[in-house]
Design a protein around this motif. Sequence first.
Motif, short mmCIF file in Angstrom:
data_model
loop_
_atom_site.label_atom_id
_atom_site.label_comp_id
_atom_site.label_asym_id
_atom_site.label_seq_id
_atom_site.Cartn_x
_atom_site.Cartn_y
_atom_site.Cartn_z
N MET A 32 40.86 44.42 38.38
CA MET A 32 41.27 43.03 38.39
C MET A 32 42.30 42.83 39.42
O MET A 32 42.55 41.85 40.23
N PHE A 76 41.54 42.84 42.75
CA PHE A 76 40.71 41.76 43.40
C PHE A 76 41.72 40.38 43.39
O PHE A 76 41.51 39.88 44.40
N MET A 77 42.67 40.52 42.59
CA MET A 77 43.59 39.34 42.41
C MET A 77 44.63 39.47 44.04
O MET A 77 45.06 38.67 44.45
N GLN A 133 43.38 40.62 46.74
CA GLN A 133 42.66 39.92 47.88
C GLN A 133 42.70 38.45 47.64
O GLN A 133 42.75 37.75 48.60
#
Lengths: 123, 123
Positions: free
Chosen positions: A100, A103-104, A106
């Motif tokens: 996560m 992802f966050m 990015q």
Amino acid sequence: MSSIDAEHVDYDGEPEAERCAMRVLLELITAPWTLHILLILTDEGPTRFGALRRKVEGISSRVLTVRLRSLEARGLLSRSVSSSKPPEVTYYPTPRLHDMRVFMQQLRDLSLKWHHEDHPNPT
Amino acid sequence: MSSIDAEHVDYDGEPEAERCAMRVLLELITAPWTLHILLILTDEGPTRFGALRRKVEGISSRVLTVRLRSLEARGLLSRSVSSSKPPEVTYYPTPRLHDMRVFMQQLRDLSLKWHHEDHPNPT
DNA sequence: CCGAATCCACCACGATACTG
DNA sequence: CAGTATCGTGGTGGATTCGG
């Protein structure tokens, strides 16, 4: 979230499960407070319910509980109960939470880029 | 979206603008139908309103309009009106939508990975 | 054909009060 | 301390209708 069912319709033969998974993930993230909660867990590690409630200033215990349950169900954190008195419930980060985070990051880069495009900072 | 204001509280001195930008972006994406719309535009290029409405099966014209306006406001697509009769309104992908696509790809990978973890596929 | 306006129904949040 | 129960409310999506 009211129309999520309506989106279950197959779309051009695409594997709907994937798109559904995306939606679920996104909706999980965008639910109010969740970002706060996740950031606290990633930054500060295992945290107890009360501490969480204090750090996420303004959240009600009801909503906090709901969020934590959802996040737990999706494997973004784990819940550990110590049946002592007083009760002691601690929430832990999980490997999935680490995914996560990447992802966050990015996502943050992207939104930051756009933010700069929208509000150019003249030196 | 009701509590977005509540999240405006500064968080540990972090630049709140960035986190706000993230929220806005996420909320834009998670709004129902937006994923559909964006995917269609990226996959099929410029599309007219009516076609869009047909492809996003089940959406009402009202909601479609609202979504398109929001997406346009955030620069994810552009709107071009041809004042002919009958009117002809076409929506175009933008560079920013392309950024979006990269991001969504990563998101898809992540949700797919989790999906497989949750539902192992024994051969 | 594209979209604005209106009305309605639902539900998720928030506040409060209460248990083991 | 860590929740659950209940109620009130506002914001949004959906359906429908009308207009350029």
